[in-house]
Structures are given as structure tokens and as C-alpha cells.
Design a protein around this motif. Structure first.
Motif, short mmCIF file in Angstrom:
data_model
loop_
_atom_site.label_atom_id
_atom_site.label_comp_id
_atom_site.label_asym_id
_atom_site.label_seq_id
_atom_site.Cartn_x
_atom_site.Cartn_y
_atom_site.Cartn_z
N ALA A 7 24.02 118.78 74.41
CA ALA A 7 24.84 119.92 74.86
C ALA A 7 25.66 119.53 76.09
CB ALA A 7 23.94 121.11 75.17
N THR A 8 25.06 118.82 77.02
CA THR A 8 25.78 118.39 78.22
C THR A 8 26.90 117.43 77.86
OG1 THR A 8 23.76 118.63 79.51
CG2 THR A 8 25.50 117.32 80.48
N THR A 9 26.65 116.56 76.89
CA THR A 9 27.65 115.60 76.46
C THR A 9 28.88 116.30 75.87
OG1 THR A 9 25.92 113.99 76.01
CG2 THR A 9 28.04 113.58 74.99
N LEU A 10 28.69 117.48 75.33
CA LEU A 10 29.82 118.23 74.78
C LEU A 10 30.43 119.20 75.79
CD1 LEU A 10 28.39 119.03 71.25
CD2 LEU A 10 30.15 117.36 71.84
N LEU A 11 29.59 119.86 76.56
CA LEU A 11 30.08 120.91 77.46
C LEU A 11 30.79 120.36 78.69
CD1 LEU A 11 27.14 123.46 77.22
CD2 LEU A 11 29.37 123.56 76.10
N VAL A 12 30.29 119.30 79.26
CA VAL A 12 30.90 118.75 80.48
C VAL A 12 32.32 118.25 80.22
CG1 VAL A 12 30.74 116.95 82.24
CG2 VAL A 12 28.73 118.30 81.67
N PRO A 13 32.58 117.50 79.14
CA PRO A 13 33.98 117.09 78.89
C PRO A 13 34.90 118.28 78.61
CG PRO A 13 32.50 115.68 77.67
CD PRO A 13 31.67 116.78 78.24
N PHE A 29 41.31 113.13 90.36
CA PHE A 29 39.94 112.99 90.84
C PHE A 29 39.04 112.40 89.76
CE2 PHE A 29 35.66 114.81 91.18
CZ PHE A 29 35.25 114.22 92.37
N PHE A 30 39.14 112.94 88.53
CA PHE A 30 38.33 112.43 87.42
C PHE A 30 38.64 110.96 87.16
CE2 PHE A 30 38.19 116.95 85.50
CZ PHE A 30 37.09 117.26 86.28
N ASN A 31 39.91 110.59 87.21
CA ASN A 31 40.29 109.19 86.99
C ASN A 31 39.77 108.29 88.10
OD1 ASN A 31 41.63 109.83 84.62
ND2 ASN A 31 43.61 110.02 85.61
N ALA A 32 39.87 108.74 89.34
CA ALA A 32 39.37 107.95 90.47
C ALA A 32 37.85 107.76 90.37
CB ALA A 32 39.74 108.61 91.80
N MET A 33 37.15 108.81 89.98
CA MET A 33 35.70 108.71 89.81
C MET A 33 35.35 107.73 88.69
SD MET A 33 34.26 110.36 92.16
CE MET A 33 32.60 110.31 91.55
N ALA A 34 36.17 107.68 87.65
CA ALA A 34 35.93 106.74 86.56
C ALA A 34 36.12 105.30 87.03
CB ALA A 34 36.85 107.04 85.38
N VAL A 35 37.13 105.07 87.86
CA VAL A 35 37.34 103.72 88.39
C VAL A 35 36.15 103.31 89.27
CG1 VAL A 35 38.78 102.36 89.97
CG2 VAL A 35 39.85 103.85 88.28
N ILE A 36 35.73 104.20 90.14
CA ILE A 36 34.58 103.90 91.01
C ILE A 36 33.33 103.67 90.18
CG2 ILE A 36 33.05 104.89 92.78
CD1 ILE A 36 35.60 106.31 93.89
N SER A 37 33.10 104.50 89.18
CA SER A 37 31.92 104.34 88.31
C SER A 37 31.96 103.01 87.57
CB SER A 37 31.84 105.49 87.31
OG SER A 37 31.56 106.70 87.95
N SER A 38 33.14 102.62 87.11
CA SER A 38 33.26 101.34 86.40
C SER A 38 32.94 100.17 87.32
CB SER A 38 34.67 101.18 85.85
OG SER A 38 34.95 102.16 84.92
N ILE A 39 33.41 100.24 88.55
CA ILE A 39 33.13 99.18 89.51
C ILE A 39 31.64 99.11 89.83
CG2 ILE A 39 33.50 98.45 91.92
CD1 ILE A 39 36.39 99.59 91.61
N VAL A 40 31.03 100.26 90.08
CA VAL A 40 29.60 100.30 90.39
C VAL A 40 28.79 99.79 89.19
CG1 VAL A 40 27.66 101.87 90.82
CG2 VAL A 40 29.78 102.11 92.11
N VAL A 74 23.70 106.86 86.68
CA VAL A 74 24.69 107.90 86.98
C VAL A 74 26.09 107.40 86.67
CG1 VAL A 74 25.75 109.23 88.85
CG2 VAL A 74 23.27 109.12 88.66
N ALA A 75 26.40 106.17 87.07
CA ALA A 75 27.73 105.61 86.80
C ALA A 75 27.96 105.48 85.30
CB ALA A 75 27.87 104.24 87.48
N GLY A 76 26.97 105.02 84.57
CA GLY A 76 27.09 104.90 83.13
C GLY A 76 27.23 106.24 82.44
N ALA A 77 26.49 107.23 82.91
CA ALA A 77 26.58 108.57 82.33
C ALA A 77 27.97 109.17 82.56
CB ALA A 77 25.51 109.47 82.93
N TYR A 78 28.50 108.99 83.77
CA TYR A 78 29.84 109.52 84.04
C TYR A 78 30.88 108.82 83.17
CZ TYR A 78 34.10 111.14 86.13
OH TYR A 78 35.34 111.71 86.30
N MET A 79 30.75 107.52 83.00
CA MET A 79 31.71 106.80 82.17
C MET A 79 31.65 107.29 80.72
SD MET A 79 31.55 102.95 83.82
CE MET A 79 31.38 102.26 82.24
N GLY A 80 30.47 107.60 80.23
CA GLY A 80 30.34 108.13 78.88
C GLY A 80 30.98 109.49 78.73
#
Length: 95
Positions: A7-13, A29-40, A74-80
Motif C-alpha cells: 500500500a505504501t509503495t502505491l500511495l506514496v508515489p 526537492f524530490f529530485n534532489a532527494m533522489a540524487v542524495i539517496s543514490s549517492i548514499v 532508507v536510501a534504497g526505499a526512497y529510490m524505489g
């Protein structure tokens, strides 16, 4: 627990899609967080693999310790979630 994850995988996006539709700053902001998550995510994975090679450890048993790192998870979950959000964005808004 599985239902909550799905449910979270569908509702959050969907929520991200709604928020970015109302504000360009949110999209940035979402794009910047994705870049940071990818680096981490990449840095933790690379350093873990490097340490295994340096220690000459058994790869398959030692590498699974990376999954105990909350920052990695957390970084992997955000990237997904971000990937699903991007797919929804391109499906509904990009012509």
C-alpha cells in the motif's frame, strides 16, 4: 506487514505526484532527494564491497551485513518509491 509495504509503495508515489503537480519546488526537492539517496546508497554498497575485498572475507555471508544499515535501507526505499513516482509522472504528464 506485506500489505502495508504494498500500500505504501502505491500511495506514496501518488501523493508525490499530487504534490509535484501543485509546486515546481516540490518536484525539485524530490529530485534532489533522489540524487542524495543514490549517492548514499552507492557509497555504502561500494565501501562494503571494498571492505570485503580488502579483508578477503567470504563474500556471500559478509555482504548481507549491509542490509542492517538503516541509512542504506532508507536510501534504497526512497529510490524505489521515486522510480515509481517518475514512471507515473512520465505516464500521466509527459507527452
Amino acid at each position: 506487514m506485506k500489505i502495508i509495504i504494498i500500500a505504501t509503495t502505491l500511495l506514496v508515489p501518488i501523493l508525490m505526484l499530487y504534490l509535484q503537480h501543485n509546486s515546481d519546488k516540490t518536484r525539485h526537492f524530490f529530485n534532489a532527494m533522489a540524487v542524495i539517496s543514490s549517492i548514499v546508497f552507492g557509497s555504502i554498497a561500494a565501501t562494503s564491497i571494498y571492505q570485503i575485498i580488502v579483508d578477503d572475507a567470504v563474500f556471500m555471508t559478509t555482504i548481507h551485513a549491509v542490509f542492517l544499515n538503516p541509512l542504506f535501507l532508507v536510501a534504497g526505499a526512497y529510490m524505489g518509491v521515486f522510480l515509481i513516482y517518475q514512471l507515473m509522472y512520465f505516464t500521466f504528464y509527459d507527452t
